[in-house]
Write an enzyme that holds these catalytic residues in place. Structure first.
Site, PDB file in Angstrom:
ATOM      1  N   HIS A   1       1.113  -1.073  -1.917  1.00 54.87           N
ATOM      2  CA  HIS A   1       0.903   0.317  -2.330  1.00 54.87           C
ATOM      3  C   HIS A   1       1.099   0.480  -3.843  1.00 54.87           C
ATOM      4  CE1 HIS A   1       0.719   4.639  -1.939  1.00 54.87           C
ATOM      5  NE2 HIS A   1       1.903   4.774  -2.498  1.00 54.87           N
TER       6      HIS A   1
ATOM      7  N   SER B   1      -0.992   7.906  -4.669  1.00 51.62           N
ATOM      8  CA  SER B   1       0.035   8.036  -3.652  1.00 51.62           C
ATOM      9  C   SER B   1       0.173   9.509  -3.258  1.00 51.62           C
ATOM     10  CB  SER B   1       1.356   7.450  -4.175  1.00 51.62           C
ATOM     11  OG  SER B   1       2.320   7.405  -3.155  1.00 51.62           O
TER      12      SER B   1
ATOM     13  N   ASP C   1      -2.108  -2.581   1.092  1.00 55.17           N
ATOM     14  CA  ASP C   1      -1.236  -1.403   1.201  1.00 55.17           C
ATOM     15  C   ASP C   1      -0.856  -1.179   2.660  1.00 55.17           C
ATOM     16  OD1 ASP C   1      -0.005   1.097   1.069  1.00 55.17           O
ATOM     17  OD2 ASP C   1      -1.513   1.961  -0.258  1.00 55.17           O
TER      18      ASP C   1
END
Length: 494
Positions: free
Chosen positions: A490, A229, A456
Site C-alpha cells: 500500500h 489511500s 497492496d
C-alpha cells in the site's frame, strides 16, 4: 530402684542427644538442599521490549515537569506528537457552525494547510491534494518548513504536480491533530479538549471543510482533486459532492467502498488502543497518553501497509545480532528470544516506537472510523439522506433528489465497456457493483484516473478495478486505469 531411675535417665539423655543430632543433621540437609535449590533455580528472564514501555512512561512523566519537548523521530514527515508550530502552515478559521453527516455539528473549526506554486489570475489552476490517515499538510518542503514532505518526490517544478503550472493545496484533515480541529482541540463551549465528546465524522465532512477553505481562497473550480489511500476516498468524495467544481479526479490506492477486510484491520488497531488503560475513555489530555496501545496499533497498521514479498527481500528470516551477554556457550545453538528477535520483528517494533508519540490517539480512532464508514453505493448514500448531485455539464433542470436508476436499467448513455489488457472485464462482478455504479452517477462526466498497486493488501487492486468498472457502468467514458507493480504494498504511493 535408684539404679533403674539412673538407667532410664541415661537412656533419655542418649535419646535426647540422638534427637538433637538427627535434628541437626536434618537442618544441615535442609540447608544444603536449600542452597542447592537456590544454586540450581532458573534465572528469571528479562524482557527489554516490555521494559521499554515503562521507560517511555518515565520519559513522558519527566516531560510534564520540563520545558524540553520529548525527542521525536526524524524518520517521517509528520511533526511530533505535540502540536506543530503554527509558523509552518496557514490556518483557516471557520467561525460559524458546520453540520455533520451523522446529525451532530461543530460550533467552529480550523483547517491547517500549506501551498506550493502560484494561483493563476483566473484561479483555475488549483489542485487539492488529500492526505492519508495520519499525514500532516506538509506534503513537500516549503520556505517555512524545509524538511521533506510525505510526497516530496511528486510536488515541484517539472514533477507530477508541477508547481510551475499548478497551485497545490494540502490540508490536515478535520479530525486530525496537526493544526486542524480534532479531538485534541479545545471545545470553545467548555475550554477543555473535546476528547471523545468530539462528533463522529465522515469523509464527506472532511471534504466539506476543505471546500470552505477553497471558498475563503476564492477558488470556485479545481483543476483536479488528487488523493492517496484515505485521500483517494476524499478525492472521489470531492468529485461526488461538487461535480461542477472539480475538473478531474485522481484516486491512488483507494476505494469507493471500505471492504470488510480493511474495516477488520482498522478495528483491531482501535481495539488495542482503547484497551490501553491510559486511554481512559479518551480523556487522557494533560496526563499519560495511551502510548503502549498506540505502539501496538501502529505495528498492526504497518503489516497492512507493506507486503510479504518486500519483507522477504529486505529481511528474510534473518535475526538480530546478539549482545555479548546473550552469546551461547560453545557448541550450543543460538538462543531464541521472546522479545523482537527476527529482523521483521525489530522493524515492526521500531515502527511502533517511532509513531506512538507522534500522533493523537483519539484522532487515529476518529479518522480511521471515518474510513470504515465510507461507502458510495446508492443504498448507503440514501441511508445518509445524501442527495445525488447532477453530473458536471448536466441540465440544471435535473432533480438532484431523484436517485438515478441502476446503470443496467437506465436510459443514460450506453455504458463504456472497453478494457485494457491490464483491466479485463470482471468475470465474477461483486453483487454490489450495480449499486456502486448508481451511487457514482455524479462522477459520470468527470475525467478520472484510478491507480492500483498489485502488492497492496489494504486496498487490493480488485477494489481499484471495481471503481473503474462502476464509473464506466455509470456512463463515464473518461476513466483511465493503471496497475503498478513492485513489492512495496500500500505504501507504494509514497
Amino acid at each position: 530402684m535408684n539404679a533403674a531411675i539412673s538407667r532410664a535417665q541415661s537412656v533419655a539423655h542418649v535419646l535426647k542427644r540422638s534427637h538433637l543430632k538427627a535434628a541437626r543433621a536434618r537442618l544441615h540437609v535442609a540447608r544444603a538442599s536449600s542452597s542447592s535449590a537456590v544454586h540450581n533455580a532458573p534465572i528469571r528472564p528479562s524482557f527489554p521490549c516490555v521494559d521499554a514501555h515503562a521507560d517511555r512512561e518515565s520519559r513522558i512523566r519527566a516531560s510534564f515537569s520540563s520545558s524540553e519537548p520529548l525527542a521525536s523521530s526524524e524518520d517521517g514527515p509528520e511533526p511530533p506528537y505535540a502540536r506543530p508550530s503554527p509558523q509552518s502552515y496557514h490556518v483557516y478559521h471557520h467561525a460559524s457552525p458546520i453540520s455533520l453527516t451523522y446529525g451532530s455539528s461543530l460550533p467552529a473549526f480550523d483547517i491547517a494547510y500549506e501551498t506550493w506554486g502560484t494561483l493563476s489570475p483566473t484561479k483555475d489552476n488549483a489542485i487539492l491534494l488529500h492526505t492519508g490517515l495520519s499525514a500532516s499538510s506538509h506534503a513537500a518542503s516549503t520556505e517555512t518548513n524545509p524538511s521533506e514532505g510525505w510526497w516530496e518526490k511528486f510536488i515541484g517544478p517539472g514533477l507530477a504536480l508541477d508547481t510551475e503550472k499548478y497551485f497545490i493545496i494540502c490540508t490536515n484533515v478535520l479530525g486530525g491533530c496537526y493544526g486542524s480541529t480534532g479531538p485534541s482541540s479545545i471545545d470553545p463551549r467548555t475550554n477543555q479538549p473535546y476528547a471523545t465528546t468530539f462528533p463522529i465524522l465522515s469523509i464527506f465532512d472532511m471534504v466539506r471543510a476543505q471546500f470552505s477553505l477553497l471558498d475563503r481562497l476564492g477558488i470556485s473550480h479545481l483543476y483536479a482533486s488528487v488523493g492517496c489511500s484515505m485521500g483517494a476516498m476524499q478525492s472521489l468524495a470531492a468529485g461526488w459532492l461538487y461535480p461542477e467544481q472539480v475538473g478531474k479526479v485522481v484516486s491512488i490506492s483507494g476505494t469507493a467502498r471500505s471492504s470488510p477486510s480493511a474495516i477488520a484491520m482498522r478495528f483491531a488497531q482501535r481495539s488495542v488502543l482503547m484497551a490501553d488503560p491510559n486511554w481512559n475513555n479518551g480523556f487522557y489530555y494533560g496526563r499519560l497518553p495511551p502510548h503502549t496501545g498506540m505502539k501496538l496499533a501502529r505495528q498492526i497498521a504497518t503489516i497492512t501497509y507493506r507486503s510479504g514479498p518486500e519483507w522477504d527481500i529486505r529481511f528474510g528470516r534473518k535475526v538480530r545480532p546478539l549482545s555479548p551477554s546473550e552469546e551461547p556457550e560453545k557448541g550450543l545453538p543460538r538462543p531464541p528470544a521472546l522479545c523482537p528477535d527476527f529482523l521483521i520483528e525489530t522493524y515492526l517494533d521500531h515502527q511502533g516506537e517511532q509513531f506512538c508519540l507522534k500522533y493523537d490517539a483519539n484522532s487515529l480512532i476518529y479518522v480511521s472510523k471515518a474510513m470504515d464508514l465510507f461507502d458510495l453505493t446508492l443504498p448507503a448514500l440514501q441511508e445518509l439522506n445524501l442527495s445525488l448531485p447532477p453530473p458536471s455539464g448536466s441540465s440544471p433542470t435535473n432533480n438532484p433528489s431523484t436517485p438515478p436508476k441502476p446503470a443496467h436499467l437506465s436510459d443514460a448513455p450506453k455504458r463504456h465497456t472497453t478494457h485494457s489488457k491490464h483491466h479485463p472485464p470482471p468475470p465474477n462482478p461483486p453483487p454490489h457493483l450495480p449499486d456502486l455504479a448508481a451511487g457514482l452517477a455524479p462522477l459520470s462526466n468527470t475525467p478520472t484516473l484510478i491507480l492500483g498497486v498489485q502488492s497492496d493488501i489494504l486496498f487490493p487492486v480488485e477494489q481499484q478495478r471495481e471503481v473503474a468498472d462502476a464509473l464506466r457502468m455509470a456512463g463515464n467514458q473518461q476513466v483511465s486505469y493503471y496497475e503498478l507493480g513492485g513489492v512495496w504494498g500500500h505504501d507504494t504511493f509514497l
